[in-house]
Structure formats: C-alpha cells, structure tokens
Write an enzyme that holds these catalytic residues in place. Sequence first.
Site, PDB file in Angstrom:
ATOM      1  N   GLY A   1       1.985   4.350   0.607  1.00  0.00           N
ATOM      2  CA  GLY A   1       0.894   3.663  -0.080  1.00  0.00           C
ATOM      3  C   GLY A   1      -0.297   4.583  -0.200  1.00  0.00           C
TER       4      GLY A   1
ATOM      5  N   GLN B   1      -8.926   7.226  -1.448  1.00  0.00           N
ATOM      6  CA  GLN B   1      -8.289   8.360  -0.765  1.00  0.00           C
ATOM      7  C   GLN B   1      -8.151   9.583  -1.669  1.00  0.00           C
ATOM      8  OE1 GLN B   1      -4.885   5.800   0.888  1.00  0.00           O
ATOM      9  NE2 GLN B   1      -5.190   7.323   2.476  1.00  0.00           N
TER      10      GLN B   1
ATOM     11  N   CYS C   1      -2.387   7.073   8.688  1.00  0.00           N
ATOM     12  CA  CYS C   1      -3.098   7.098   7.407  1.00  0.00           C
ATOM     13  C   CYS C   1      -3.225   8.539   6.947  1.00  0.00           C
ATOM     14  CB  CYS C   1      -4.477   6.470   7.573  1.00  0.00           C
ATOM     15  SG  CYS C   1      -5.430   6.424   6.056  1.00  0.00           S
ATOM     16  N   LEU C   2      -2.932   8.766   5.664  1.00  0.00           N
ATOM     17  CA  LEU C   2      -3.015  10.122   5.114  1.00  0.00           C
ATOM     18  C   LEU C   2      -4.437  10.675   5.203  1.00  0.00           C
ATOM     19  CD1 LEU C   2      -0.778   9.530   1.974  1.00  0.00           C
ATOM     20  CD2 LEU C   2      -0.186  10.936   3.951  1.00  0.00           C
TER      21      LEU C   2
ATOM     22  N   HIS D   1      -3.234  -2.725   4.684  1.00  0.00           N
ATOM     23  CA  HIS D   1      -3.826  -1.421   4.999  1.00  0.00           C
ATOM     24  C   HIS D   1      -4.531  -0.849   3.751  1.00  0.00           C
ATOM     25  CE1 HIS D   1      -3.551   2.715   7.009  1.00  0.00           C
ATOM     26  NE2 HIS D   1      -3.864   3.015   5.767  1.00  0.00           N
ATOM     27  N   GLU D   2      -3.845  -0.906   2.602  1.00  0.00           N
ATOM     28  CA  GLU D   2      -4.416  -0.304   1.384  1.00  0.00           C
ATOM     29  C   GLU D   2      -5.615  -1.104   0.873  1.00  0.00           C
ATOM     30  OE1 GLU D   2      -3.490   2.549   0.980  1.00  0.00           O
ATOM     31  OE2 GLU D   2      -1.534   2.507   1.956  1.00  0.00           O
TER      32      GLU D   2
ATOM     33  N   HIS E   1      -8.711  -0.242   2.632  1.00  0.00           N
ATOM     34  CA  HIS E   1      -9.332   0.996   2.136  1.00  0.00           C
ATOM     35  C   HIS E   1     -10.375   0.698   1.054  1.00  0.00           C
ATOM     36  CE1 HIS E   1      -7.534   4.520   3.969  1.00  0.00           C
ATOM     37  NE2 HIS E   1      -6.306   4.059   3.805  1.00  0.00           N
TER      38      HIS E   1
HETATM   39 CO    CO Z   1      -4.589   4.764   4.756  1.00  0.00          CO
END
Ligand code: CO
Length: 175
Positions: free
Chosen positions: A46, A51, A105-106, A147-148, A151
């Site tokens: 995701g 991000q 998380c990236l 989660h997304e 963000h």
């Molecule tokens: Co994330």
Amino acid sequence: MALREIVTLPEPVLRRKAKPITKFDKNLQTLIDDMIDTMRDAPGVGLAAPQVDVSEQLIVVEYSEDDEDEEDVEGKPPKPKKLYVMVNPEIVKTSEEKVLGVEGCLSIPGIQGEVERFEAIQVKGLNRHGKPLKLKLHGWMARIFQHEIDHLNGVLFTDLATRLWKFQQEEEHEL
Ligand code: CO
C-alpha cells in the site's frame, strides 16, 4: 509511468492533513500510475500520496488475500492480487472486533510494531475517474486501508503501536 521517491520521517508532509481531490485530470492519472509503480518497486502492499510528497487524499493498495492464509488447501489455485485505487477515502463503518497485527511503513524504514486495528471496515470514496466506490474489507486488507487512510491524516503506525522494535531484513508487507 515513473517511480517517485518515497519520503521518510521526519519529512513534514507525512504529518500534514492531505487535501481532498476535486480534479480527475491527466496529472492525477499520472500520479496514480506512478504510485502503483512505486508501490510495486518498493515492494509494498500500500502507498498513500503523502509518502511521495503529494499532500492529497489518494491511496493505492495491492494485496493477495492468500498471503494471510495460514493453512494452504492443496490444489487450490492462488488468489490473484487485488489492486485498489481510492480517492478521498473515508471509513464509514467499523467492526466491534479489533485485532493485533505487525506493521511496517515504507516511510519509517527499519521499524516494526504491533498495532490494534478494526477487523473489518467499510470504506467509501471515489475511483480514479471520480465514480463512487464502496468497499467492505476485512483482515489484512482492512488493516492496510486503515494504515493508508491514517497517512492522509498525518497519523503514522508508530503513533498507535503498543510495541515497537527495530528489524534488519527487508520485509514484504511494507505499507
Ligand atoms: Co505507511
């Protein structure tokens, strides 16, 4: 299509509240395609627009529910991965049941944590062409969406985690 740079903490864009999208123009289509490429390249399951340094309400998710099956049924064909693009997503219903799971998380490399999420949710939003889209999700797919969507509100999983730890190797379930 192109890869975009994934921003990491402490980039302020990760803490900003993202703006709703109103124009479904060529720029948005390019951003969506770039985000899908960037998510697959990372690799991640995701990605939210902040991000890639765009403070707009857009997420992409790609995940196969087979990845969460604990017991494999022999001879069962693998489920294909499902790709979702959602603009201005909003959680409209949540289950009473909550579940703990491990997230990364990236945008926060090297950290994992245990986070409690709703087991099931209903999400309302728009598709990439501005048409209404409503999804009923559960399990890992519901977790990824929560989660997304966090963000887009400047919330990171490390804010919610009950336990955090460092890890060394690359993980496949980055969000
Ligand atoms: Co994330």
